[in-house]
Write an enzyme that holds these catalytic residues in place. Structure first.
Site, PDB file in Angstrom:
ATOM      1  N   ALA A 111     -10.466   8.788   4.761  1.00 45.00           N
ATOM      2  CA  ALA A 111      -9.730   9.766   4.018  1.00 45.00           C
ATOM      3  C   ALA A 111      -8.753   9.160   3.177  1.00 45.00           C
ATOM      4  O   ALA A 111      -8.411   7.827   3.324  1.00 45.00           O
ATOM      5  CB  ALA A 111      -9.043  10.704   5.112  1.00 45.00           C
ATOM      6  N   PHE A 112      -8.096  10.009   2.479  1.00 40.78           N
ATOM      7  CA  PHE A 112      -7.314   9.446   1.304  1.00 40.78           C
ATOM      8  C   PHE A 112      -5.913   8.574   1.751  1.00 40.78           C
ATOM      9  O   PHE A 112      -5.473   7.829   1.160  1.00 40.78           O
ATOM     10  CB  PHE A 112      -6.930  10.384   0.149  1.00 40.78           C
ATOM     11  N   LYS A 113      -5.619   9.154   3.211  1.00 42.00           N
ATOM     12  CA  LYS A 113      -4.478   8.262   3.661  1.00 42.00           C
ATOM     13  C   LYS A 113      -4.514   6.817   3.720  1.00 42.00           C
ATOM     14  O   LYS A 113      -3.492   6.332   3.663  1.00 42.00           O
ATOM     15  CB  LYS A 113      -4.420   8.859   5.180  1.00 42.00           C
ATOM     16  N   ASP A 114      -5.703   6.479   3.475  1.00 42.03           N
ATOM     17  CA  ASP A 114      -5.755   4.808   3.464  1.00 42.03           C
ATOM     18  C   ASP A 114      -5.321   4.367   2.402  1.00 42.03           C
ATOM     19  O   ASP A 114      -4.997   2.946   2.348  1.00 42.03           O
ATOM     20  CB  ASP A 114      -7.296   4.499   3.639  1.00 42.03           C
ATOM     21  N   LEU A 117      -1.472   4.035   3.466  1.00 41.35           N
ATOM     22  CA  LEU A 117      -1.265   3.582   4.969  1.00 41.35           C
ATOM     23  C   LEU A 117      -1.989   2.037   4.971  1.00 41.35           C
ATOM     24  O   LEU A 117      -1.691   1.224   6.073  1.00 41.35           O
ATOM     25  CB  LEU A 117      -1.817   4.381   6.020  1.00 41.35           C
TER      26      LEU A 117
END
Ligand SMILES: *Cc1c(COP(=O)(O)O)cnc(C)c1O
Length: 499
Positions: A111-114, A117
Site C-alpha cells: 500500500a502507498f503508506k510504504d 513509512l
C-alpha cells in the site's frame, strides 16, 4: 527552512525537531514557514534523474538542516530493490492516451503508506541524533489496517526505537491482521483491542496526552513519537512522486514541457493529496487536484460547499483506508490558503471541536474551488468500475484506486477537461482481493473460498505475481497474540516497556 505550527502558539523550529516532535505542543501541525519554488527550467533539468535522485533534490529543499549526505543515506536505505519489487519504485502504467496510473504499492506492505513509512524511521533516527536526543523512542500507532503494517516494516530492528501497534480486533481484513501478527523484528509489538478503530485511536491519543506516563517514561529514558500522517516527516516524502510522475510523462513525450496535467487522488486523511498541493505550489504544472472519496464523503461536501461537517453516520466501506470523517491534514491546506492565518485556523478548529463543523470564508473557499474538484463513489459503483476497467484496459485496480477512476470519469463528463490525468493508485489489488474478486468474478467462483485461495485466483486473472509480502501469510508463525480491552491499552504498554 524553519517550521511553524498552524495554531501559531509555538516557536519556529528546524525540520529535525519538527519530525521528532510529530505534532506541535499547541495542538497544531508543523508546516514550512515559507514556500519553496522551482522554475520550469529547474523542473525540466530533473528529466533524466531516477526516483532516488529526484527524492534527494526535493527533500533537500525542505530538510535544509540535514546534510546532503544524510538525506542521500536516508533515500538509499528506503527506496531500493530489496524493499520495492519495481526498479522504477513508482511505475506509471498507461491506460489510454489521456490516462495514466501511478502505482504507489510496490513496497513491502503493498500500500502507498510504504512511500513515507520506509523513509520516516531513517529521518527520525537522524533527527534524534541531530537534536541531541539520548532517550529511546517509542512509536505508538493506532491503525485501521494499512498504516500499522507499513510502520512495523519501516521501524523493525531500527536501533533505539520500539514500535507498538494497536488495531481493532474485528476492524481489519484477514490479510491485514495476518500481515501484522506475523511481524518479525526485535522491537515490534502488536496488540489487538476489543473495540472499533475510534476506540483504538482515542486510546492512543489519551496515552500521548497523559503527562504522568510521559514523565515516568522520561525517567526510564523513553519518549513517545508518532508515525501517522500528522508528522511532516511522513508528508514530505510524498511530494517526490508527484514530480517523478510528471517527469516520466515528459521523458516519454506524453506531455510537452510546461503542459498542465490533473492528478486524481483517493483521499481519507488528506495526506496524499496535500503532498500534491505542495508540489503544485512549488511550480509543478498541475491544473486540478481531484479529490476522490467513498461514501464517507465529508471532503467532497467541503470542496463543493465550503462547509466541513463531520456530523454524519460513519460508513464501513470496501475502501476502508478512506473511512475517515476527520481529515487532519486539511488544517495544513487551510493554513496555506489563508496566507498562514493561525487566528482563522484556531477559530475553525475550535468550531469543529465544539459543533462538529465549520464554514471557511469566501476567499478561502474560492481558492479551494480553483485548485480542487471532488466527488465520491458508492461501493457498488466502485465494484462496477473495477470490472469496467478490467474489460476496457485489461488492468486490475484495487478498490481505493477504482474510487478515483470513477470520480475521474465524472470529472471529465462534467467539465469536459481533457488534460492528461494521472490516477494515484494507493494499493495493490491483491491487498483487497476479496472485493476485487467479487467485482471480477461470478458469485459461484468465489463462494466458500478463503482470502488466500482468492490470491491465486486473482493472480490468474490479472497475470500478475502475488506480491512477496502477501505470499505464505497463512503459514507463517503468529508472533503477536495479545488482545486487550480498550481500557487496558496503557497496561499493555507497561508490559512491553518496563517503566
Ligand atoms: C491511507 C490510504 C489512503 C488515504 O490516504 P490519505 O493520505 O489518508 O488521504 C488511500 N488508500 C489507501 C490504500 C491507503 O492505505
Amino acid at each position: 527552512m524553519l517550521y511553524e505550527s498552524t495554531r501559531g502558539k509555538y516557536n519556529t523550529i528546524l525540520s529535525a525537531e519538527a519530525i521528532k516532535q510529530g505534532i506541535a505542543p499547541d495542538g497544531g501541525l508543523f508546516v514550512p514557514s515559507k514556500g519553496v519554488a522551482l522554475s520550469a527550467e529547474q523542473i525540466y533539468d530533473m528529466i533524466d534523474l531516477n526516483y532516488k535522485q529526484i527524492a534527494i533534490e526535493i527533500l533537500k529543499l525542505f530538510l535544509t538542516d540535514f546534510t546532503e549526505e544524510e538525506i542521500t543515506d536516508c533515500v538509499n536505505n528506503a527506496y531500493n530493490e530489496d524493499k520495492f519489487d519495481a526498479k522504477e519504485i513508482t511505475p506509471l502504467s498507461k491506460l489510454s492516451d489521456y490516462l495514466f496510473v501511478l502505482e504507489l504499492w510496490h513496497g513491502p506492505t503493498c500500500a502507498f503508506k510504504d512511500m513515507a513509512l520506509q523513509i520516516l524511521p531513517h529521518f527520525l533516527t537522524r533527527a534524534a541524533e541531530k537534536t541531541g536526543e539520548t532517550d529511546n523512542i517509542v512509536i505508538l500507532v493506532a491503525t485501521s489496517g494499512d498504516t500499522g503494517k507499513a510502520a512495523l516494516e519501516g521501524f523493525k530492528d531500527v536501533p533505539k526505537t520500539q514500535i507498538i501497534v494497536f488495531y481493532p480486533e474485528q476492524g481489519v481484513s484477514e490479510i491485514q491482521k495476518l500481515q501484522m501478527v506475523t511481524q518479525e523484528g526485535n522491537n515490534t509489538h502488536v496488540v489487538a483491542v476489543r473495540g472499533n478503530f475510534d476506540d483504538t485511536q482515542s486510546g492512543v491519543k489519551a496515552i500521548f496526552g497523559n503527562e504522568h506516563v510521559r514523565n515516568r517514561l522520561k525517567e526510564h529514558h523513553y519518549r513517545f513519537s508518532s508515525a501517522n500522517s500528522i508528522n511532516w516527516g511522513r508528508l514530505v516524502p510524498q511530494i517526490i512522486y508527484y514530480f517523478s510522475a510528471y517527469l516520466e510523462l515528459l521523458k516519454k513525450k506524453e506531455i510537452a514541457p510546461g503542459e498542465e496535467i490533473n492528478f486524481v487522488v483517493p483521499t481519507g486523511n488528506f495526506g496524499n493529496i496535500l503532498a500534491g498541493f505542495y508540489a503544485r505550489q512549488m511550480g509543478l504544472p498541475v491544473h486540478r487536484l481531484i479529490c476522490a472519496a467513498n461514501e464517507n464523503n465529508v471532503l467532497t461536501d467541503f470542496i463543493k460547499t465550503g462547509l466541513y461537517d463531520r456530523e454524519r453516520l460513519f460508513k464501513k466501506t470496501i475502501s476502508p483506508s478512506m473511512d475517515i470523517l476527520i481529515s487532519s491534514n486539511l488544517e495544513r491546506l487551510l493554513y496555506e490558503l489563508t496566507g498562514h492565518n493561525a487566528g482563522k485556523i484556531n477559530e475553525w478548529m475550535n468550531e469543529l471541536k465544539g459543533d462538529g463543523k465549520y464554514r471557511v470564508d469566501s476567499d478561502t473557499f474560492n481558492r479551494v474551488k480553483e485548485i480542487f474538484w471532488s466527488d465520491f463513489a458508492t461501493d457498488s459503483q466502485t465494484l462496477a468500475t473495477i470490472k469496467e476497467v478490467h474489460q476496457k484496459y485489461n488492468y486490475v485496480m484495487d478498490t481505493h484506486t477504482a474510487v478515483a477512476e470513477y470520480v475521474y470519469n465524472k470529472y471529465t463528463k462534467e467539465t469536459g477537461d481533457r488534460r492528461k490525468a494521472v490516477i494515484v493508485s494507493t494499493a495493490s489489488p491483491f491487498k483487497f482481493n476479496a472485493s476485487v474478486a467479487k467485482a471480477l468474478l461470478e458469485e459461484e467462483a468465489i463462494q466458500g473460498r478463503s482470502e488466500f485461495d482468492l490470491l491465486k485466483v486473482l493472480a490468474d486473472i490479472s497475470k500478475l505475481p502475488i506480491p512477496k509480502g502477501l505470499q505464505n501469510l497463512d503459514t507463517k508463525p503468529v508472533l503477536h497474540k495479545k488482545v486487550v480491552e480498550k481500557e487496558e491499552m496503557l497496561e499493555a504498554i507497561k508490559d512491553i516497556i518496563i517503566y
